[in-house]
Design an enzyme around this catalytic site. Structure first.
Site, PDB file in Angstrom:
ATOM      1  N   GLY A 165      -2.740   8.482  -4.099  1.00  0.00           N
ATOM      2  CA  GLY A 165      -2.085   9.697  -4.572  1.00  0.00           C
ATOM      3  C   GLY A 165      -0.834  10.040  -3.782  1.00  0.00           C
ATOM      4  O   GLY A 165      -0.543   9.471  -2.739  1.00  0.00           O
ATOM      5  N   ASP A 166      -0.084  10.986  -4.298  1.00  0.00           N
ATOM      6  CA  ASP A 166       1.071  11.598  -3.623  1.00  0.00           C
ATOM      7  C   ASP A 166       1.341  12.871  -4.429  1.00  0.00           C
ATOM      8  O   ASP A 166       0.419  13.374  -5.101  1.00  0.00           O
ATOM      9  CB  ASP A 166       2.282  10.633  -3.599  1.00  0.00           C
ATOM     10  CG  ASP A 166       3.399  11.101  -2.664  1.00  0.00           C
ATOM     11  OD1 ASP A 166       3.248  10.953  -1.438  1.00  0.00           O
ATOM     12  OD2 ASP A 166       4.412  11.654  -3.139  1.00  0.00           O
ATOM     13  N   LYS A 224       5.464   3.342   8.382  1.00  0.00           N
ATOM     14  CA  LYS A 224       4.288   4.200   8.602  1.00  0.00           C
ATOM     15  C   LYS A 224       3.008   3.367   8.637  1.00  0.00           C
ATOM     16  O   LYS A 224       2.176   3.509   9.529  1.00  0.00           O
ATOM     17  CB  LYS A 224       4.200   5.215   7.458  1.00  0.00           C
ATOM     18  CG  LYS A 224       3.047   6.191   7.564  1.00  0.00           C
ATOM     19  CD  LYS A 224       2.766   6.924   6.255  1.00  0.00           C
ATOM     20  CE  LYS A 224       3.983   7.606   5.695  1.00  0.00           C
ATOM     21  NZ  LYS A 224       3.620   8.523   4.563  1.00  0.00           N
ATOM     22  N   SER A 240      -6.889   5.859   3.789  1.00  0.00           N
ATOM     23  CA  SER A 240      -6.930   4.953   2.638  1.00  0.00           C
ATOM     24  C   SER A 240      -7.291   3.545   3.102  1.00  0.00           C
ATOM     25  O   SER A 240      -8.049   2.830   2.444  1.00  0.00           O
ATOM     26  CB  SER A 240      -5.567   4.906   1.942  1.00  0.00           C
ATOM     27  OG  SER A 240      -5.383   6.013   1.097  1.00  0.00           O
ATOM     28  N   LYS A 268       5.554   2.125  -2.958  1.00  0.00           N
ATOM     29  CA  LYS A 268       5.438   3.458  -3.549  1.00  0.00           C
ATOM     30  C   LYS A 268       5.653   3.324  -5.043  1.00  0.00           C
ATOM     31  O   LYS A 268       6.341   2.410  -5.488  1.00  0.00           O
ATOM     32  CB  LYS A 268       6.512   4.395  -2.975  1.00  0.00           C
ATOM     33  CG  LYS A 268       6.146   5.858  -3.082  1.00  0.00           C
ATOM     34  CD  LYS A 268       5.197   6.251  -1.988  1.00  0.00           C
ATOM     35  CE  LYS A 268       4.737   7.674  -2.095  1.00  0.00           C
ATOM     36  NZ  LYS A 268       4.109   8.111  -0.835  1.00  0.00           N
ATOM     37  N   LYS A 307       0.851  -1.192   0.000  1.00  0.00           N
ATOM     38  CA  LYS A 307       0.000   0.000   0.000  1.00  0.00           C
ATOM     39  C   LYS A 307       0.878   1.231   0.000  1.00  0.00           C
ATOM     40  O   LYS A 307       1.828   1.318   0.792  1.00  0.00           O
ATOM     41  CB  LYS A 307      -0.878   0.008   1.275  1.00  0.00           C
ATOM     42  CG  LYS A 307      -1.782   1.225   1.386  1.00  0.00           C
ATOM     43  CD  LYS A 307      -3.085   1.017   0.639  1.00  0.00           C
ATOM     44  CE  LYS A 307      -3.895   2.288   0.417  1.00  0.00           C
ATOM     45  NZ  LYS A 307      -3.506   3.044  -0.804  1.00  0.00           N
ATOM     46  N   ASN A 314      -2.115  19.204  -1.531  1.00  0.00           N
ATOM     47  CA  ASN A 314      -3.141  18.514  -0.739  1.00  0.00           C
ATOM     48  C   ASN A 314      -2.852  18.559   0.763  1.00  0.00           C
ATOM     49  O   ASN A 314      -3.712  18.949   1.561  1.00  0.00           O
ATOM     50  CB  ASN A 314      -3.251  17.062  -1.226  1.00  0.00           C
ATOM     51  CG  ASN A 314      -4.153  16.239  -0.330  1.00  0.00           C
ATOM     52  OD1 ASN A 314      -3.710  15.612   0.624  1.00  0.00           O
ATOM     53  ND2 ASN A 314      -5.442  16.266  -0.598  1.00  0.00           N
TER      54      ASN A 314
HETATM   55  P1  NDP Z   1       0.833  17.961  -3.957  1.00  0.00           P
HETATM   56  O1  NDP Z   1       1.325  17.613  -5.326  1.00  0.00           O
HETATM   57  O2  NDP Z   1      -0.604  18.160  -3.737  1.00  0.00           O
HETATM   58  O3  NDP Z   1       1.596  19.265  -3.448  1.00  0.00           O
HETATM   59  C1  NDP Z   1       2.978  19.295  -3.373  1.00  0.00           C
HETATM   60  C2  NDP Z   1       3.394  20.672  -2.898  1.00  0.00           C
HETATM   61  O4  NDP Z   1       4.786  20.635  -2.585  1.00  0.00           O
HETATM   62  C3  NDP Z   1       3.230  21.738  -3.964  1.00  0.00           C
HETATM   63  O5  NDP Z   1       2.982  22.975  -3.369  1.00  0.00           O
HETATM   64  C4  NDP Z   1       4.595  21.713  -4.638  1.00  0.00           C
HETATM   65  O6  NDP Z   1       4.943  22.912  -5.295  1.00  0.00           O
HETATM   66  C5  NDP Z   1       5.504  21.491  -3.469  1.00  0.00           C
HETATM   67  N1  NDP Z   1       6.722  20.835  -3.929  1.00  0.00           N
HETATM   68  C6  NDP Z   1       6.827  19.677  -4.595  1.00  0.00           C
HETATM   69  N2  NDP Z   1       8.102  19.408  -4.895  1.00  0.00           N
HETATM   70  C7  NDP Z   1       8.812  20.442  -4.425  1.00  0.00           C
HETATM   71  C8  NDP Z   1      10.187  20.757  -4.428  1.00  0.00           C
HETATM   72  N3  NDP Z   1      11.102  19.946  -5.015  1.00  0.00           N
HETATM   73  N4  NDP Z   1      10.577  21.909  -3.816  1.00  0.00           N
HETATM   74  C9  NDP Z   1       9.664  22.742  -3.236  1.00  0.00           C
HETATM   75  N5  NDP Z   1       8.340  22.496  -3.225  1.00  0.00           N
HETATM   76  C10 NDP Z   1       7.934  21.366  -3.802  1.00  0.00           C
HETATM   77  O7  NDP Z   1       1.419  16.805  -3.004  1.00  0.00           O
HETATM   78  P2  NDP Z   1       0.931  16.400  -1.539  1.00  0.00           P
HETATM   79  O8  NDP Z   1       0.462  17.584  -0.792  1.00  0.00           O
HETATM   80  O9  NDP Z   1       0.075  15.212  -1.663  1.00  0.00           O
HETATM   81  O10 NDP Z   1       2.319  15.887  -0.908  1.00  0.00           O
HETATM   82  C11 NDP Z   1       3.178  16.737  -0.158  1.00  0.00           C
HETATM   83  C12 NDP Z   1       4.085  15.880   0.706  1.00  0.00           C
HETATM   84  O11 NDP Z   1       3.287  15.099   1.609  1.00  0.00           O
HETATM   85  C13 NDP Z   1       4.956  14.860  -0.035  1.00  0.00           C
HETATM   86  O12 NDP Z   1       6.168  14.690   0.666  1.00  0.00           O
HETATM   87  C14 NDP Z   1       4.141  13.576   0.060  1.00  0.00           C
HETATM   88  O13 NDP Z   1       4.955  12.432  -0.078  1.00  0.00           O
HETATM   89  C15 NDP Z   1       3.600  13.716   1.470  1.00  0.00           C
HETATM   90  N6  NDP Z   1       2.414  12.931   1.796  1.00  0.00           N
HETATM   91  C16 NDP Z   1       1.291  12.988   1.047  1.00  0.00           C
HETATM   92  C17 NDP Z   1       0.173  12.274   1.413  1.00  0.00           C
HETATM   93  C18 NDP Z   1      -1.108  12.342   0.662  1.00  0.00           C
HETATM   94  O14 NDP Z   1      -2.056  11.710   1.107  1.00  0.00           O
HETATM   95  N7  NDP Z   1      -1.210  13.086  -0.415  1.00  0.00           N
HETATM   96  C19 NDP Z   1       0.191  11.395   2.591  1.00  0.00           C
HETATM   97  C20 NDP Z   1       1.399  11.476   3.374  1.00  0.00           C
HETATM   98  C21 NDP Z   1       2.462  12.208   2.957  1.00  0.00           C
HETATM   99  P3  NDP Z   1       5.078  22.944  -6.920  1.00  0.00           P
HETATM  100  O15 NDP Z   1       3.686  23.127  -7.410  1.00  0.00           O
HETATM  101  O16 NDP Z   1       5.962  24.117  -7.189  1.00  0.00           O
HETATM  102  O17 NDP Z   1       5.705  21.647  -7.345  1.00  0.00           O
HETATM  103  O1  2IT Z   2       2.974   9.040   1.707  1.00  0.00           O
HETATM  104  C1  2IT Z   2       1.815   8.593   1.900  1.00  0.00           C
HETATM  105  O2  2IT Z   2       1.500   8.054   2.959  1.00  0.00           O
HETATM  106  C2  2IT Z   2       0.832   8.753   0.837  1.00  0.00           C
HETATM  107  N1  2IT Z   2       1.134   9.350  -0.204  1.00  0.00           N
HETATM  108  C3  2IT Z   2      -0.540   8.166   0.985  1.00  0.00           C
HETATM  109  C4  2IT Z   2      -0.540   6.718   0.568  1.00  0.00           C
HETATM  110  C5  2IT Z   2      -1.891   6.044   0.541  1.00  0.00           C
HETATM  111  O3  2IT Z   2      -1.880   4.863   0.158  1.00  0.00           O
HETATM  112  O4  2IT Z   2      -2.918   6.644   0.867  1.00  0.00           O
END
Ligand code: NDP
Ligand code: 2IT
Length: 451
Positions: A169-170, A118, A383, A130, A94, A244
């Site tokens: 998603g991520d 996690k 999830s 992943k 997952k 997100n």
């Molecule tokens: P999104 O794509 O929705 O948003 C990512 C954000 O981070 C954007 O504002 C983006 O800016 C910025 N970003 C991405 N890459 C870089 C970079 N190299 N330098 C600076 N800013 C950057 O992703 P999420 O919000 O889903 O994910 C954010 C973080 O949270 C990640 O580390 C992800 O692995 C983690 N995460 C996500 C989960 C989820 O459910 N979605 C769950 C747990 C963790 P820009 O538009 O300029 O790229």
């Molecule tokens: O980093 C993370 O935990 C996620 N992007 C969410 C993974 C998931 O299966 O919901």
């Protein structure tokens, strides 16, 4: 750390680095866990003999594939797709899918490794994986994103399944992309099932899944703050990212009474000294999720806010720092700024956003500090709740999902206290999270024999 444990750790890391050259993010993630769990392993030598940590550090399966697609001008484009299936010890694989030009094998492997621990912390039966691609969704039309997703799934579908591997998603993969991926999966398999999470509410998704990572992060931070008699009410919060996780962390922190001062993207950050409110939040949702715009627009819409191109938000003094963008976005100088600014807490929303040097500075200054694998686990936990609802063919209310989410974040916090409380009474959340996750996964690996 005694000399025997240090030798074990050094030998283990030398082997990991030797077997996986040129993968700095993977080495970084493995070292952080190994440092936490090495004393436990050397005190229970059967774990050494059975090479349990060595097995977790070797993914069960890695799939790398070509993703060809055609852009709107008719030009053929080639990207690279990945799925790293790290561990199925406690449940089906997952973990999310990331679309970002920086995606490579090292980043995929570090994320799958982190996800394994996690997911174990969530208390739900999920292994760790992943996936993703070096595809850059920025500036692409909906048609281009759809054709890319369809081509990606045309290979990936044969490696996943509701009881095998359940992607979500991520970075760069939200509701739109999950929709296109799900549509193609269903078409290829002729099955409507729960193989992806983060689905739309009308087609098998769970209420609160979009909110869950950011909300869960705030629930976890609330618990950390409570150990020092503090809370969000009246505090200044800096958030990085504007995707997100950042959006819903900001919304929840604001609703809990905090002043959310910053948001960012890879081009710069905005500082709003008045803090976000419901109306500004609604604008951010529209700007980022409908118009797919840049965060600099916020400062044009709200002139009391200032935009700082090319900078990170950590130079603005705050009480609580929540990095929610990407790996290694908080470096040593940023950590020094956070400490100098008087912060008491740093809770990670992103995966591994803080460099090892920066972690040492933050922990050394006595801040409450939680690693992403503990504080951002609310997303994958929800999830897991989506998977349960799909299996039961049920749909829970937002209140039901929220109460599960709160309970899970509270259970993760309790596990961190159990395994991370030190002799002086302070809590090392890194050690607590790594040890709690490792003990669960290691036990399952031992039980299931040499597979
Ligand atoms: P999104 O794509 O929705 O948003 C990512 C954000 O981070 C954007 O504002 C983006 O800016 C910025 N970003 C991405 N890459 C870089 C970079 N190299 N330098 C600076 N800013 C950057 O992703 P999420 O919000 O889903 O994910 C954010 C973080 O949270 C990640 O580390 C992800 O692995 C983690 N995460 C996500 C989960 C989820 O459910 N979605 C769950 C747990 C963790 P820009 O538009 O300029 O790229
Ligand atoms: O980093 C993370 O935990 C996620 N992007 C969410 C993974 C998931 O299966 O919901």
């Amino acid at each position: 750390m005694d000399i025997f444990t240090k030798n074990y750790l050094d030998g283990f890391m030398a082997e990991v680095i030797g077997r996986n050259p040129g993968e700095p993010e993977f080495h970084q993630a493995v070292r952080e866990v190994a440092e936490s769990v090495a004393p436990y392993i050397t005190s229970a030598p059967y774990l050494m003999d059975l090479k349990v940590l060595e097995r977790i550090a070797e993914p069960e399966r890695i799939i790398i594939f070509r993703v060809p697609w055609t852009d709107d001008r008719g030009t053929i484009q080639i990207n690279r797709g990945f799925r790293v299936q790290c561990s199925s010890a406690i449940g089906p694989y997952k973990g999310g899918i990331r679309f970002h030009p920086s995606v490579n094998l090292s980043i995929m492997k570090f994320l799958a490794f982190e996800q394994t621990f996690k997911n174990a912390l969530t208390t739900l039966p999920m292994g760790g994986a992943k996936g993703g691609s070096d595809f850059n969704p920025r500036g692409k039309s909906d048609g281009e994103v759809m054709r890319f997703c369809q081509s990606f799934m045309t290979e990936m579908y044969r490696h996943i399944g509701a009881d095998t591997d359940v992607p979500a998603g991520d970075i760069g993969v939200g509701g739109r992309e999950i929709g296109y991926l799900f549509g193609q999966y269903k078409r290829l398999k002729n099955e409507f099932n729960g193989t992806l999470t983060g689905k739309g509410i009308a087609w098998g998704g769970s209420l609160l899944r979009p909110e869950a990572t950011g909300y869960g992060l705030c629930y976890f931070a609330e618990q950390m703050l409570a150990t020092r008699g503090a809370g969000f009410q009246g505090s200044k919060v800096n958030i990085s990212g504007s995707g997100n996780v950042a959006q819903y962390a900001a919304q929840k922190a604001m609703r809990l009474g905090a002043k959310v001062q910053t948001l960012s993207d890879s081009d710069g950050f905005v500082y709003d000294p008045d803090g976000l409110d419901e109306e500004k939040m609604a604008y951010v949702f529209q700007l980022k999720n409908m118009m797919r715009g840049r965060i600099s627009e916020y400062a044009k819409k709200y002139p009391t806010a200032q935009y700082f191109p090319g900078q990170r938000p950590w130079c603005v003094p705050c009480d609580i720092a929540m990095p929610c963008a990407t790996q290694n976005e908080v470096e040593a100088q940023d950590a020094e700024n956070i400490v100098k600014g008087g912060a008491i807490c740093m809770a990670e929303g992103a995966n591994m956003p803080t460099t090892p040097d920066a972690i040492r500075i933050i922990q050394g200054a006595g801040l409450l500090y939680s690693p992403g694998k503990a504080s951002n686990a609310g997303g994958v936990a929800t999830s897991g709740l989506e998977m349960s609802q799909n299996s039961m063919r049920q749909h829970w209310t937002a209140e039901e999902v929220d109460s599960y989410l709160r309970r899970i974040m509270s259970d993760i916090h309790a596990a961190c206290l159990k395994y991370g409380t030190q002799e002086d009474g302070t809590v090392n959340y890194v050690k607590g999270a790594n040890l709690a996750g490792f003990i669960k996964v290691a036990g399952a690996i031992v039980d299931q024999g040499l597979v």
